[in-house]
Design a protein around this motif. Structure first.
Motif, short mmCIF file in Angstrom:
data_model
loop_
_atom_site.label_atom_id
_atom_site.label_comp_id
_atom_site.label_asym_id
_atom_site.label_seq_id
_atom_site.Cartn_x
_atom_site.Cartn_y
_atom_site.Cartn_z
N HIS A 172 2.39 3.30 6.19
CA HIS A 172 3.55 3.94 5.54
C HIS A 172 3.70 5.36 6.05
N SER A 173 4.95 5.85 6.09
CA SER A 173 5.18 7.21 6.59
C SER A 173 5.54 8.21 5.49
N LEU A 174 5.67 7.71 4.25
CA LEU A 174 5.93 8.59 3.11
C LEU A 174 5.11 8.08 1.91
N PRO A 175 5.05 8.87 0.80
CA PRO A 175 4.19 8.49 -0.33
C PRO A 175 4.40 7.07 -0.84
N ILE A 176 3.29 6.45 -1.25
CA ILE A 176 3.32 5.12 -1.86
C ILE A 176 3.65 5.28 -3.34
N THR A 177 4.65 4.50 -3.80
CA THR A 177 5.12 4.64 -5.18
C THR A 177 4.52 3.58 -6.11
N THR A 198 10.38 1.16 2.75
CA THR A 198 9.83 -0.15 3.11
C THR A 198 8.92 -0.68 2.00
N VAL A 199 8.78 -1.99 2.00
CA VAL A 199 7.73 -2.67 1.25
C VAL A 199 6.89 -3.39 2.28
N LYS A 200 5.58 -3.23 2.20
CA LYS A 200 4.70 -3.88 3.17
C LYS A 200 3.75 -4.84 2.44
N VAL A 201 3.52 -6.00 3.07
CA VAL A 201 2.60 -7.01 2.50
C VAL A 201 1.37 -7.06 3.41
N TRP A 202 0.18 -6.99 2.79
CA TRP A 202 -1.08 -6.89 3.53
C TRP A 202 -2.02 -8.01 3.11
N GLU A 203 -2.97 -8.30 3.99
CA GLU A 203 -4.05 -9.23 3.64
C GLU A 203 -5.23 -8.38 3.20
N LEU A 204 -5.68 -8.61 1.97
CA LEU A 204 -6.75 -7.77 1.41
C LEU A 204 -8.06 -7.89 2.20
N SER A 205 -8.40 -9.13 2.61
CA SER A 205 -9.72 -9.34 3.22
C SER A 205 -9.86 -8.66 4.58
N SER A 206 -8.74 -8.57 5.34
CA SER A 206 -8.83 -7.96 6.67
C SER A 206 -8.17 -6.59 6.73
N GLY A 207 -7.34 -6.28 5.73
CA GLY A 207 -6.60 -5.02 5.75
C GLY A 207 -5.42 -5.06 6.71
N LEU A 214 12.37 -3.51 5.51
CA LEU A 214 13.07 -2.23 5.46
C LEU A 214 14.32 -2.35 4.59
N PHE A 215 14.50 -1.36 3.69
CA PHE A 215 15.67 -1.35 2.80
C PHE A 215 16.53 -0.12 3.09
N ASP A 216 17.70 -0.05 2.42
CA ASP A 216 18.59 1.11 2.59
C ASP A 216 18.23 2.24 1.63
N VAL A 217 17.33 1.96 0.67
CA VAL A 217 16.99 2.96 -0.35
C VAL A 217 15.47 3.06 -0.49
N GLU A 218 15.03 4.15 -1.15
CA GLU A 218 13.61 4.29 -1.45
C GLU A 218 13.22 3.21 -2.47
N ILE A 219 12.01 2.67 -2.31
CA ILE A 219 11.55 1.61 -3.22
C ILE A 219 10.51 2.20 -4.18
N MET A 220 10.75 2.01 -5.49
CA MET A 220 9.93 2.66 -6.52
C MET A 220 8.94 1.71 -7.20
N SER A 221 9.14 0.39 -7.04
CA SER A 221 8.25 -0.57 -7.72
C SER A 221 8.26 -1.89 -6.96
N VAL A 222 7.17 -2.66 -7.14
CA VAL A 222 7.05 -3.92 -6.39
C VAL A 222 6.17 -4.91 -7.15
N ARG A 252 7.38 -10.41 11.62
CA ARG A 252 6.51 -9.37 11.08
C ARG A 252 7.31 -8.26 10.41
N GLU A 253 8.49 -7.98 10.98
CA GLU A 253 9.32 -6.91 10.43
C GLU A 253 10.72 -7.45 10.20
N LYS A 254 11.33 -7.03 9.09
CA LYS A 254 12.70 -7.47 8.86
C LYS A 254 13.43 -6.42 8.05
N SER A 255 14.75 -6.41 8.17
CA SER A 255 15.58 -5.55 7.33
C SER A 255 16.17 -6.42 6.25
#
Length: 431
Positions: A172-177, A198-207, A214-222, A252-255
């Motif tokens: 991420h390039s800005l604070p995580i909300t 952006t919202v990013k989805v990760w695999e916990l076991s491997s990181g 990518l969205f047009d607005v800042e995302i505050m919750s997920v 891997r990436e989508k808008s």
């Protein structure tokens, strides 16, 4: 009056003078209970071991504690070294984690001992979540980082080495909300939301990063739904975006674009959406917003089926299985909460040498672990006992409910037997 709900909505706002947080019935929208005293900070309302409700006091350096069924009085205040920015109890009820500025404080619940202070974030910690098996927790911060911590590495004997996170997720390039841990313990997937739109989805076991949207607005919750068909993302503009995790065209990436493939928008809030939660069966979405409302949505139709007005910006809104103690006025916690210490390895007068770790099971886990069948039977008899008392509803209703539950128990027994037969066949099959 109907039977006690299986799930309840918990919500809090920053403006109410009368109560801190309220419990609603998701099906009728009626308020069932409210807990008094102070106001809860964002991402800080948590149920501890099915017996206590905890929340960090808004903008202050302490945590409020209520016994679940004694809503009118605060039981105690856990004083912390600074303002608590987020709070989370492990699902097994054994540990409590709090963000205080850029550090994470981890306590052992049965002794109240502060086990660890983790200082790997460079700026304030904004969110903390445990995995459903309590083996790991994930922290997100204003430093754009999400860190995965293995609980066993944090609760360690060696005081000379500071514990290291298992993974550092730094895309991420800005604070995580906000962040959300899916099901499946250490195999879970984690979603993080950020001001970088952006919202990013990760695999916990491997990181590893699995997906970035990518969205047009800042995302505050997920949040995910329990089956992880969708990820729901709350925008700073009041919209809630539903992204399909099962569509054919997923790279891997989508808008984000709303389409017929399950990418949709829930419209209704007039200000940023700060909290999201999905019901156990994946049909209802709960959202809280700075427009001072909490909304319940039908996911299938995208319709808002309930709007609960609050007295200020909503700080917490969660759908959670209803803890049994919540609706039994005579019940008391099986284990009293100890005093929580403010320093790691508090002075010798507290008993115990520095570096010593107690392994102390909670009282009711010292007996032999119950099987699922025993739990189902206990649940059935508990419900019978409750309905016999006619605490809830008319006789006819309860008879139907009991019949349903008995049927459920039979189904569980049959499934258990089938599983047993199947596994014994597998095990005894000649190789």
């Amino acid at each position: 009056m109907m039977a006690a709900p299986l799930e309840v909505l918990l919500s809090s706002d920053s403006g109410s003078q009368l109560w801190n947080c309220t419990v609603f019935d998701p099906h009728s929208g009626s308020s069932l209970l409210s807990y008094r005293g102070g106001n809860s900070g964002a991402r800080s309302l948590t149920v501890l071991g099915g017996e206590y409700l905890l929340s960090a006091q808004l903008g202050k350096n302490f945590i409020n504690v209520w016994e679940l069924q004694r809503k009118d009085q605060l039981q105690q205040k856990i004083v912390c070294p600074g303002v608590v920015t987020c709070l989370s109890a492990s699902p097994n009820g054994l540990f409590l984690a709090a963000g205080v500025a850029e550090a994470i404080y981890l306590w052992e619940v049965c002794t109240g001992k502060l086990l660890s202070v983790l200082s790997r974030h460079y700026q304030d910690v904004t969110c903390l979540k445990f995995t459903d098996d309590s083996s790991h927790f994930v922290s997100g911060g204003k430093d754009n980082l999400a860190l995965v911590w293995s609980l066993s590495s944090v609760v360690q004997l060696d005081v000379s080495h500071a514990p290291e996170p298992r993974h550092i997720m730094s895309r991420h390039s800005l604070p995580i909300t906000d962040l959300h841990c899916g099901l499946m313990g250490a195999q879970a997937r984690v979603a993080t939301a950020s001001l970088d739109q952006t919202v990013k989805v990760w695999e916990l076991s491997s990181g590893e990063l699995l997906l970035s949207i990518l969205f047009d607005v800042e995302i505050m919750s997920v949040t995910f739904d329990p089956a992880e068909y969708f990820v729901f993302c709350g925008g700073s503009d009041g919209n809630i975006f539903q992204v399909s995790l099962c569509s054919q065209s997923l790279g891997r990436e989508k808008s984000f674009q709303s389409d017929g493939e399950g990418n949709q928008v829930f419209k209704g809030h007039r200000n940023m959406v700060t909290c999201l939660s999905v019901s156990m069966d994946g049909t209802l979405l709960l959202s809280g917003s700075h427009d001072e409302t909490v909304r319940l949505w039908d996911i299938q139709s995208k319709q808002s089926i309930r709007c609960l007005t609050h007295k200020g910006p909503v700080t917490n809104a969660i759908i959670t299985p209803a803890p049994a103690n919540m609706f039994l006025p005579d019940s008391r916690p099986t284990v009293p909460l100890p005093r929580f210490s403010r320093h790691v390895h508090a002075s010798e007068s507290d008993g115990g040498e520095p570096g010593e770790v107690y392994v102390r099971l909670r009282l009711h886990t010292q007996e032999e672990e119950e099987t699922y069948l025993q739990k189902a039977d206990t649940l059935n008899s508990l419900m019978n006992a409750m309905t016999d008392k006619s605490v809830f509803g008319d006789g006819e209703n309860t008879k139907v409910r009991i019949a349903e539950l008995e049927e459920e128990v039979q189904t569980l027994k049959k499934m258990n037997k089938d599983l047993y037969d199947f596994s014994s066949q597998l095990l005894t099959k000649p190789t």
